[in-house]
Design a protein around this motif. Structure first.
Motif, PDB file in Angstrom:
ATOM      1  N   THR A 148      41.200  24.444  20.236  1.00  0.00           N
ATOM      2  CA  THR A 148      40.653  24.673  18.901  1.00  0.00           C
ATOM      3  C   THR A 148      39.126  24.525  18.861  1.00  0.00           C
ATOM      4  O   THR A 148      38.550  24.358  17.790  1.00  0.00           O
ATOM      5  N   ASP A 149      38.502  24.608  20.024  1.00  0.00           N
ATOM      6  CA  ASP A 149      37.042  24.465  20.109  1.00  0.00           C
ATOM      7  C   ASP A 149      36.331  25.356  19.080  1.00  0.00           C
ATOM      8  O   ASP A 149      36.693  26.531  18.916  1.00  0.00           O
ATOM      9  N   PRO A 150      35.358  24.836  18.314  1.00  0.00           N
ATOM     10  CA  PRO A 150      34.695  23.527  18.457  1.00  0.00           C
ATOM     11  C   PRO A 150      35.380  22.393  17.676  1.00  0.00           C
ATOM     12  O   PRO A 150      34.885  21.277  17.657  1.00  0.00           O
ATOM     13  N   ILE A 151      36.498  22.688  17.003  1.00  0.00           N
ATOM     14  CA  ILE A 151      37.197  21.661  16.228  1.00  0.00           C
ATOM     15  C   ILE A 151      37.957  20.740  17.177  1.00  0.00           C
ATOM     16  O   ILE A 151      38.621  21.187  18.110  1.00  0.00           O
ATOM     17  N   VAL A 152      37.840  19.450  16.931  1.00  0.00           N
ATOM     18  CA  VAL A 152      38.593  18.461  17.697  1.00  0.00           C
ATOM     19  C   VAL A 152      39.706  17.925  16.798  1.00  0.00           C
ATOM     20  O   VAL A 152      39.441  17.376  15.723  1.00  0.00           O
ATOM     21  N   LEU A 153      40.925  18.119  17.210  1.00  0.00           N
ATOM     22  CA  LEU A 153      42.064  17.713  16.388  1.00  0.00           C
ATOM     23  C   LEU A 153      42.283  16.201  16.458  1.00  0.00           C
ATOM     24  O   LEU A 153      42.038  15.578  17.490  1.00  0.00           O
ATOM     25  N   PRO A 154      42.762  15.614  15.364  1.00  0.00           N
ATOM     26  CA  PRO A 154      43.103  14.187  15.409  1.00  0.00           C
ATOM     27  C   PRO A 154      44.354  13.979  16.252  1.00  0.00           C
ATOM     28  O   PRO A 154      45.189  14.893  16.365  1.00  0.00           O
ATOM     29  N   PRO A 155      44.514  12.817  16.859  1.00  0.00           N
ATOM     30  CA  PRO A 155      45.736  12.545  17.621  1.00  0.00           C
ATOM     31  C   PRO A 155      46.959  12.693  16.723  1.00  0.00           C
ATOM     32  O   PRO A 155      46.972  12.203  15.582  1.00  0.00           O
ATOM     33  N   ALA A 156      47.976  13.363  17.217  1.00  0.00           N
ATOM     34  CA  ALA A 156      49.152  13.680  16.407  1.00  0.00           C
ATOM     35  C   ALA A 156      50.298  12.712  16.675  1.00  0.00           C
ATOM     36  O   ALA A 156      50.464  12.195  17.782  1.00  0.00           O
ATOM     37  N   ASP A 157      51.090  12.506  15.649  1.00  0.00           N
ATOM     38  CA  ASP A 157      52.313  11.726  15.792  1.00  0.00           C
ATOM     39  C   ASP A 157      53.464  12.604  16.273  1.00  0.00           C
ATOM     40  O   ASP A 157      54.441  12.106  16.832  1.00  0.00           O
ATOM     41  N   CYS A 158      53.337  13.916  16.044  1.00  0.00           N
ATOM     42  CA  CYS A 158      54.395  14.834  16.442  1.00  0.00           C
ATOM     43  C   CYS A 158      53.817  16.243  16.605  1.00  0.00           C
ATOM     44  O   CYS A 158      52.895  16.629  15.872  1.00  0.00           O
ATOM     45  N   ILE A 159      54.351  16.978  17.552  1.00  0.00           N
ATOM     46  CA  ILE A 159      54.038  18.396  17.718  1.00  0.00           C
ATOM     47  C   ILE A 159      55.343  19.175  17.718  1.00  0.00           C
ATOM     48  O   ILE A 159      56.317  18.772  18.369  1.00  0.00           O
ATOM     49  N   ILE A 160      55.383  20.264  16.969  1.00  0.00           N
ATOM     50  CA  ILE A 160      56.520  21.184  16.998  1.00  0.00           C
ATOM     51  C   ILE A 160      56.027  22.516  17.559  1.00  0.00           C
ATOM     52  O   ILE A 160      54.987  23.025  17.142  1.00  0.00           O
TER      53      ILE A 160
END
Length: 260
Positions: A148-160
């Motif tokens: 998602t550069d340049p966006i940095v995603l927050p750490p996730a609790d779940c990915i689907i």
């Protein structure tokens, strides 16, 4: 048409509305209702009902402009971030999120989810709940280190991830590489839910056939364990329909968590 001439989803893209109409609509001639709607909805509902999968941030990285798989987790997370690789799919999804004229109608999926909870009179509420917690729809680039550069995603609790890895992976190494990327986006102990087609080699949207990576249940299990995941739940449902639009043999639902 040999497989070498098949189009590739994240390179060529497809008509996202046709994809929804072919595989996920409520039209009488849509034969994938059990495999693409009922089985995933029921499996997700049961997985989240157990209460282990919950938290603040859920990341959805799925094929096309799917929405129905977000109904169940919308009750257990505060924020959903949706990643999409093609602008056309983003536009289709935002049309639904913003309740614009001509948006795809997901009412049948919300109703089905409600009926499984003996609460079919609140299907509209379920759709609004999803809309209320989808905070961001982000363009992503699967091949980049930071997708998602340049966006940095927050750490996730779940990915689907629903059908996505089937469509963008070239081989087994590619699949493992994406599992590694998913792991990097998850908090320690975070959950990963994968839904896909087993032994699939192609799927059709409009007049075009698209590449799909064939794999079996044994491979997915070993790949997840090899990337540091613990498998919590795995269900496989044999194909229930007859259609030459796609050639999967079964649908797999697998939930795992990242070792702390």
């Amino acid at each position: 048409m040999d497989s070498s001439s098949h189009k590739i989803y994240h390179v060529h893209g497809f008509d996202s509305r046709q994809h929804l109409e072919f595989y996920l609509s409520d039209k009488p001639d849509m034969v994938f209702g059990e495999d693409c709607l009922a089985f995933p909805i029921e499996s997700l509902k049961k997985a989240f009902k157990e209460g282990h999968i919950k938290g603040d941030v859920l990341i959805d990285f799925s094929l096309g402009s799917l929405v129905h798989h977000l109904i169940a987790p919308s009750e257990f997370f505060n924020h959903i971030i949706v990643l999409k690789v093609k602008d056309r799919c983003i536009m289709e999804l935002k049309r639904w999120l913003n309740t614009r004229t001509g948006a795809f109608d997901w009412g049948h999926a919300a109703k089905l989810h409600g009926e499984m909870q003996e609460n079919s009179d609140r299907s509209v509420d379920k759709e609004e709940k999803v809309r209320s917690i989808v905070q961001h729809v982000v363009k992503c680039y699967p091949e980049m280190k930071n997708m998602t550069d340049p966006i940095v995603l927050p750490p996730a609790d779940c990915i689907i991830s629903f059908w996505l890895l089937d469509s963008i992976c070239k081989d087994q190494n590619d699949y493992r590489r994406y599992l590694r990327k998913f792991s990097g986006l998850l908090k320690p102990g975070g959950h990963l839910i994968l839904i896909g087609g087993l032994d699939i080699t192609y799927y059709t949207v409009g007049k075009d056939k698209f590449h799909a990576f064939p794999y079996d249940e044994d491979f997915v299990r070993k790949a997840l364990v090899g990337e540091g995941f613990v498998i919590d739940n795995c269900k496989v449902q044999k194909r229930t329909n007859v259609s030459d639009l796609v050639d999967y043999k079964a649908i797999i639902f697998i939930a795992a968590h990242k070792e702390k």
